[in-house]
Design an enzyme around this catalytic site. Structure first.
Site, mmCIF file in Angstrom:
data_model
loop_
_atom_site.group_PDB
_atom_site.id
_atom_site.type_symbol
_atom_site.label_atom_id
_atom_site.label_comp_id
_atom_site.label_asym_id
_atom_site.label_seq_id
_atom_site.Cartn_x
_atom_site.Cartn_y
_atom_site.Cartn_z
ATOM 1 C CB CYS A 134 -0.924 -0.026 1.217
ATOM 2 S SG CYS A 134 -1.975 1.431 1.346
ATOM 3 C CB CYS A 137 -0.678 2.451 4.006
ATOM 4 S SG CYS A 137 -2.227 1.827 3.357
ATOM 5 C CG ASP A 138 3.013 1.197 4.606
ATOM 6 O OD1 ASP A 138 2.523 1.742 5.614
ATOM 7 O OD2 ASP A 138 2.814 0.011 4.313
#
Ligand code: FAD
Ligand code: NAP
Length: 313
Positions: A134, A137-138
């Site tokens: 992701c 997300c990261d």
């Protein structure tokens, strides 16, 4: 007879349960085959959910509070796997693993979509500790640092473009020399100075220690040459398995309209093509695959269910 059956207890299902019960529905059951919480419980850190900014907390810690709140207003939980859903006449039948079944006036399906694993050495060991699926997300954890991406489809190249705005360099490793991604996307990628395409290559190994990923070994499958990339995050985009089995009838046919990738077609109200059947979260078309959006979908679906039940009375 349930007012509403919710299938899947990730952020979408839990939020749907909260809104449905707090909105006055009395008989709502969440069917979740494991502990409620969903995919995010595998995450070691979440920093893009507004209102939650605690670096020492994991995805599991994050979801613990949700459970307390979401079950507070009378949502029931059955720790059971749903086999499939069918609709005959006005009501739905929820077939549960083991042979039981229950009837419901409405259903919200939120069983998620799981990123595929590529199968290289170290992938599972460092998943969530440097290996990610992701970018939203990261990606920020690698601000101004180099990252490696595995995959050559639309997702891999679109995420490469996204990461190229955050990271110093993006190395896209793809096992062939032609890309599955749409030509315009490839053109945009080729136009970015800090995206480097490494073709005919695979990730041989992700390695590190107890602190997490330290580097990635990339193998050229034509020459067998190994390149060691140290200090890189690794993003794996090799497709998704949409958890849509519950929407298949006994003949394996979907009971509602799906797109070619097995995602549920919904409108902005999370309505599917079947009256009284709603879908929310990562399994729906165009899902951003984020906790905040899955949760928003769950709320939208539950509000629609409340109106639907009122209209039926
Ligand atoms: P899911 O969370 O996938 O939940 C689906 C649930 O349905 C599961 O609990 C499953 O057990 C259950 N289920 C499936 N089939 C059945 C069945 N037949 N019967 C009963 N139950 C069933 N998002 C962010 O916003 N920020 C982040 O930092 C972030 N980091 C992530 C890190 C990791 C490691 C992972 C894996 C994901 C991350 N995500 C993050 C993405 C986020 O977790 C998902 O977008 C979100 O969980 C989707 O919610 P959902 O409710 O749609 O589905
Ligand atoms: P995908 O199209 O299936 O692509 C997966 C990529 O990963 C392929 O390049 C594949 O290589 C590679 N791969 C698969 N298994 C691998 C392994 N074990 N090791 C190394 N590489 C591996 O998946 P996706 O990119 O997630 O897209 C899924 C669908 O959604 C596609 O149909 C796509 O067009 C669509 N999509 C559309 C958009 C858009 O229209 N904007 C955006 C995202 C996704 P090969 O090419 O060699 O098979």
């Amino acid at each position: 007879m349930l007012d509403c059956a919710i299938i899947g207890g990730g952020p979408a299902g839990l939020t749907a349960g909260l809104y449905a019960t707090r909105g006055g529905l009395k008989n709502v059951t969440l069917f979740e085959m494991g502990m409620p919480g969903g995919q995010i419980t595998q995450s070691s850190e979440i920093e893009n959910y507004p209102g939650f900014f605690e670096h020492d907390k994991t995805g599991l810690d994050f979801m613990e509070r949700w459970q307390k709140q979401c079950f507070h207003f009378g949502l029931k939980h059955e720790m059971k796997k749903v086999e499939h859903i069918s609709k005959k006449g006005e009501y739905f039948t929820i077939a549960i693993e083991g042979g039981d079944s229950v009837e419901a006036k409405s259903v919200i399906v939120c069983t998620g979509s799981v990123p595929k694993r590529a199968g290289f050495k170290g992938e599972d060991e460092f998943f969530g500790k440097g290996v990610s699926t992701c970018a939203t997300c990261d990606g920020f954890f690698y601000k101004d640092k180099p990252v490696t991406i595995l995959g050559g489809g639309d997702t891999a190249l679109e995420e490469a473009l996204y990461l190229s705005n955050i990271c110093s360099d993006v190395y896209v490793v793809h096992r062939r020399d032609t890309f599955r991604a749409a030509p315009p996307t490839l053109e945009r990628v080729e136009g970015k100075d800090n995206i480097h395409l490494i073709t005919n290559s695979i990730v041989e190994e992700a390695y590190g220690d107890a602190m997490g990923l330290q580097g990635v070994k990339i193998k050229n499958i034509k020459t067998d040459e190994i390149t060691d990339m140290s200090n890189t995050g690794l993003f794996v985009f090799v497709g998704h398995n949409v958890q849509n089995e519950v929407l298949k009838d006994e003949n394996g046919q979907f009971i509602c309209d799906m797109n070619e990738w097995g995602q549920v077609k919904v409108d902005l109200s999370m309505k599917t093509s079947v009256d009284g059947l709603f879908s929310a979260g990562d399994m729906r078309i165009e899902a951003p695959k984020q906790v905040v959006s899955a949760s928003g979908d769950g709320a939208v679906a539950a509000l629609q269910v409340i109106s639907y039940i009122q209209e039926q009375q």
